[in-house]
Enzyme design. Structure first.
Site, mmCIF file in Angstrom:
data_model
loop_
_atom_site.group_PDB
_atom_site.id
_atom_site.type_symbol
_atom_site.label_atom_id
_atom_site.label_comp_id
_atom_site.label_asym_id
_atom_site.label_seq_id
_atom_site.Cartn_x
_atom_site.Cartn_y
_atom_site.Cartn_z
ATOM 1 N N CYS A 79 -1.669 4.940 -5.474
ATOM 2 C CA CYS A 79 -2.776 4.088 -4.541
ATOM 3 C C CYS A 79 -2.767 2.709 -5.258
ATOM 4 O O CYS A 79 -2.935 2.860 -6.427
ATOM 5 C CB CYS A 79 -4.127 4.532 -4.227
ATOM 6 S SG CYS A 79 -5.281 3.600 -3.262
ATOM 7 N N THR A 80 -2.504 1.593 -4.450
ATOM 8 C CA THR A 80 -2.340 0.406 -5.077
ATOM 9 C C THR A 80 -3.977 -0.097 -5.749
ATOM 10 O O THR A 80 -3.774 -1.216 -6.616
ATOM 11 C CB THR A 80 -1.910 -0.859 -4.158
ATOM 12 O OG1 THR A 80 -2.640 -0.777 -2.999
ATOM 13 C CG2 THR A 80 -0.420 -0.216 -4.042
ATOM 14 N N GLU A 81 -4.876 0.424 -5.282
ATOM 15 C CA GLU A 81 -5.943 0.025 -5.963
ATOM 16 C C GLU A 81 -6.570 0.944 -7.550
ATOM 17 O O GLU A 81 -7.411 0.444 -8.076
ATOM 18 C CB GLU A 81 -7.395 0.269 -5.112
ATOM 19 C CG GLU A 81 -7.605 -0.740 -3.909
ATOM 20 C CD GLU A 81 -6.485 -0.126 -2.918
ATOM 21 O OE1 GLU A 81 -6.204 -1.427 -1.976
ATOM 22 O OE2 GLU A 81 -6.026 0.822 -2.628
ATOM 23 N N THR A 137 0.872 -1.233 -0.048
ATOM 24 C CA THR A 137 -0.175 -0.036 -0.148
ATOM 25 C C THR A 137 0.801 1.473 -0.008
ATOM 26 O O THR A 137 1.788 1.232 0.628
ATOM 27 C CB THR A 137 -0.897 -0.171 1.385
ATOM 28 O OG1 THR A 137 -1.446 1.221 1.495
ATOM 29 C CG2 THR A 137 -0.005 -0.264 2.389
ATOM 30 N N ASN A 138 0.467 2.260 -0.737
ATOM 31 C CA ASN A 138 1.380 3.563 -0.592
ATOM 32 C C ASN A 138 1.243 4.317 0.672
ATOM 33 O O ASN A 138 1.930 4.683 1.330
ATOM 34 C CB ASN A 138 0.769 4.456 -1.926
ATOM 35 C CG ASN A 138 1.450 3.910 -3.258
ATOM 36 O OD1 ASN A 138 2.477 4.357 -3.484
ATOM 37 N ND2 ASN A 138 0.413 3.097 -3.980
#
Length: 231
Positions: free
Chosen positions: A197-199, A83-84
């Site tokens: 953001c990893t999403e 996650t960032n």
């Protein structure tokens, strides 16, 4: 092959992307039936999210530090925080480990430098876009200029992440807003945009815009593959 430690669950949707990308990378490099050696600890994101929005970062650091120690005890040779945003407490986590942390901003910055990118736009949670833990690392350590959307657009980006993407909800209207914001950053001089953001890569990709996009999940995963296979 080194064992990759993953501190995930923030959210599990993006952690699944990490696991897939890492194993695809190992298969690409080694062929056959090879897959990655992985030690994964997946936290309950509901607990983390409530603490984030309450501003209780020390409590998040304690949860993730304990999880990181479990990953190290499971045999990991190095750690990725999947996650960032939670790299805000990366230094706290590093203090409890004897194995190295592969920082997501460092991996991303090195790829930007390799591609000659000097000015980037940044999309992410409001924590990542507005606080200094991420942007300062890019600017001070790597000399990359970072610009972010204006406040109303930051609120859109943040809301979509938590209310939609972290719940696996993909909406065309949200994709259109993200594309609009991305192209606005390019109009303000960004040579590329970091999907910080990893999403976010679940929503937009290079198929949706001509602006170069840097997917931190894939970049981080590729850096993990490289380190895992290094001597």
């Amino acid at each position: 092959m080194k064992t990759i430690g993953l501190l995930g669950g923030m959210s599990w949707e993006s952690t699944a992307s990490y696991y897939k990308a890492i194993n695809e990378g190992i298969k690409r490099e080694l062929g056959g039936l090879h897959s990655a050696k992985v030690a994964l600890y997946s936290v309950n994101f509901d607990e983390i999210e409530k603490l984030q929005h309450a501003g209780d970062w020390p409590a998040t650091a304690e949860i993730l530090s304990n999880a990181a120690k479990s990953v190290e005890a499971a045999g990991a040779d190095f750690l990725l925080i999947c996650t960032n945003t939670m790299h805000k407490v990366a230094k706290d986590i590093e203090q409890v480990m004897s194995i190295p942390l592969l920082h997501i901003a460092d991996a991303t910055a090195k790829q930007l430098q390799a591609d000659g990118i000097k000015k980037v736009g940044l999309l992410g949670t409001r924590f990542t876009m507005e606080q200094d833990f991420y942007i300062n690392r890019l600017t001070e350590k790597f000399g990359i200029e970072v610009i972010v959307p204006d406040l109303p657009d930051r609120e859109i980006i943040h809301r979509v992440i938590y209310d939609e993407l972290c719940k696996g909800i993909i909406k065309d209207e949200s994709r259109a807003e993200y594309v609009r914001i991305t192209e606005s950053l390019a109009e303000h001089g960004a040579e590329a945009v970091i999907l910080g953001c990893t999403e976010i890569a679940l929503l937009i990709s290079s198929e949706n815009t001509d602006v170069p996009l840097y997917d931190t999940t894939i970049i981080h995963a590729e850096a993990a593959v490289k380190l895992a296979l290094s001597e």
